[in-house]
Design an enzyme around this catalytic site. Structure first.
Site, mmCIF file in Angstrom:
data_model
loop_
_atom_site.group_PDB
_atom_site.id
_atom_site.type_symbol
_atom_site.label_atom_id
_atom_site.label_comp_id
_atom_site.label_asym_id
_atom_site.label_seq_id
_atom_site.Cartn_x
_atom_site.Cartn_y
_atom_site.Cartn_z
ATOM 1 C CG LEU A 207 -1.987 -1.014 1.415
ATOM 2 C CD1 LEU A 207 -2.604 -0.905 2.805
ATOM 3 C CD2 LEU A 207 -3.053 -0.830 0.355
ATOM 4 C CG HIS A 208 2.430 3.227 -3.217
ATOM 5 N ND1 HIS A 208 1.881 2.181 -3.907
ATOM 6 C CD2 HIS A 208 2.621 4.210 -4.131
ATOM 7 C CE1 HIS A 208 1.755 2.507 -5.175
ATOM 8 N NE2 HIS A 208 2.190 3.741 -5.346
ATOM 9 N NE ARG A 209 -1.979 3.752 -7.035
ATOM 10 C CZ ARG A 209 -1.226 4.367 -7.937
ATOM 11 N NH1 ARG A 209 -1.064 5.674 -7.848
ATOM 12 N NH2 ARG A 209 -0.648 3.702 -8.910
ATOM 13 N N PRO A 210 -1.424 7.872 -1.703
ATOM 14 C CG PRO A 210 -0.486 9.925 -2.306
ATOM 15 C CD PRO A 210 -0.681 8.523 -2.810
ATOM 16 C CG ASP A 285 -2.002 1.235 -3.035
ATOM 17 O OD1 ASP A 285 -0.849 0.829 -3.287
ATOM 18 O OD2 ASP A 285 -2.240 2.017 -2.093
#
Length: 367
Positions: A207-210, A285
């Site tokens: 998971l990394h999306r803002p 994501d």
């Protein structure tokens, strides 16, 4: 002049540089790293894993807001362009460096080739979508990974003769690296974790999306879902620095049971490839992981409402679930019951996309 800036770019550029060198006659190339990703774990090790040569130039831009980073790349890239006077600038993907270097080159009359053109999520809240749209509008040669990308470009008024369907260079890297992939158990042991966690079925998480990790309530919701999944399926969670920082900032460290969820730092390409190839399912994501799981035949649940890679849903192993907890738990249950989505490998995802790009570039650029 070939430009990379962030982790996803490295996997795309490595096979392109090899194909340029192997072309007859060879096509000379100079590699520029903007330094958009500068963390050792997310940059230097990937160069080694992928067999990428060390950059000829590193602009060392570093972090900043989207505006600051884009402007700084432009400011530092222009002198390099003036000094080396390339016949073409080749950019890949959709990061800030992609757009920044494209704008500089186009304004100075240098032709631009964009690899991975025409992908659209139709979500303009994503900074990457803006980068994709603008880069494709002004680039001269557009290399697509799937046939639907040409339809997207045509709707935006881009002439067919600017477009070349070459296939997916990400899969070139994957196919070349499969024999070198690191065993999942060894990856866990390297980080002092119990390798028994991956002795049976397990899942991989990124998971990394803002939109998923910058809001406390959303991140708490997602970690709660992962905790539920982990009761039935152990998870290996490769933590992006942004995600780890926010988990700590929001006080969510105790939500995941370390006996059921292995928390890892950012992984090298060969480690991540081994983890994914051995997984029962991937929860992510990431756009790149949607493609890689399709090529590997591993079911993927994407924690987003949209994707710029619809072919991974239509033909591949990917399912969009957004933040729907019921859909997530149902998808995992289907995999555990042996009914996970398998799909098929799309056209030209065959390990030879970079060769097609090199051949076309030669014809396009030669006097």
């Amino acid at each position: 002049m070939c430009v990379v800036g962030a982790r996803p770019n490295f996997m795309k550029m490595a096979p392109i540089l090899r194909a340029l060198a192997a072309h007859q006659p060879p096509i000379p190339a100079l590699l520029v790293h903007t330094g958009q990703h500068y963390d050792t774990d997310m940059s230097k090790k990937l160069f080694v894993d992928l067999g990428l040569p060390q950059p000829d130039l590193n602009l060392e831009v570093g972090s900043g807001s989207h505006a600051q980073q884009t402007a700084e790349v432009m400011r530092r890239f222009e002198p390099a362009l003036d000094e080396y006077k390339p016949s073409c600038v080749l950019v890949v993907g959709d990061v800030n460096s992609t757009l920044a270097c494209t704008l500089v080159a186009v304004k100075k009359g240098v032709p631009v080739a964009h690899v991975e053109a025409g992908l659209r999520s139709y979500d303009r809240k994503m900074p990457e979508e803006i980068n994709r749209l603008l880069t494709d509008q002004v680039a001269d040669r557009l290399y697509t990974t799937e046939r639907s990308a040409a339809d997207n470009l045509a709707r935006e008024g881009i002439a067919l003769e600017r477009i070349c369907f070459a296939g997916n260079v990400m899969i070139d890297s994957l196919e070349a690296s499969r024999p070198l992939a690191r065993a999942p158990a060894q990856t866990l042991r390297d980080h002092g974790l119990d390798s028994a966690l991956v002795s049976g079925a397990y899942g991989v998480v990124t998971l990394h999306r803002p939109s998923n990790v910058d809001d406390a309530a959303t991140l708490k919701h997602l970690l709660g879902l992962l905790a539920q999944v982990a009761q039935d399926l152990p998870l290996v969670f490769a933590l992006h620095p942004r995600t780890r920082s926010n988990i700590e900032r929001f006080g969510l460290q105790t939500m995941l049971d370390p006996a059921r969820v292995a928390l890892l730092p950012p992984q090298g390409y060969l480690e991540m490839l081994g983890l994914m190839a051995g997984a029962a399912i991937v929860l992510t994501d990431s756009g790149g992981l949607q493609e890689e799981t399709t090529a590997l035949g591993v079911p993927c649940l994407t924690l987003r409402e949209n994707t710029e890679r619809p072919i991974t849903v239509e033909q591949g192993t990917n399912t969009l679930i957004g933040l729907n907890g019921e859909a997530l738990l149902r998808g995992v249950a289907e995999v555990l019951a042996g009914h996970g989505k398998r799909g098929r490998v799309p056209e030209f995802w065959d390990g030879h996309a970079a060769e097609r790009i090199a051949a076309d570039l030669w014809q396009w650029l030669k006097p």
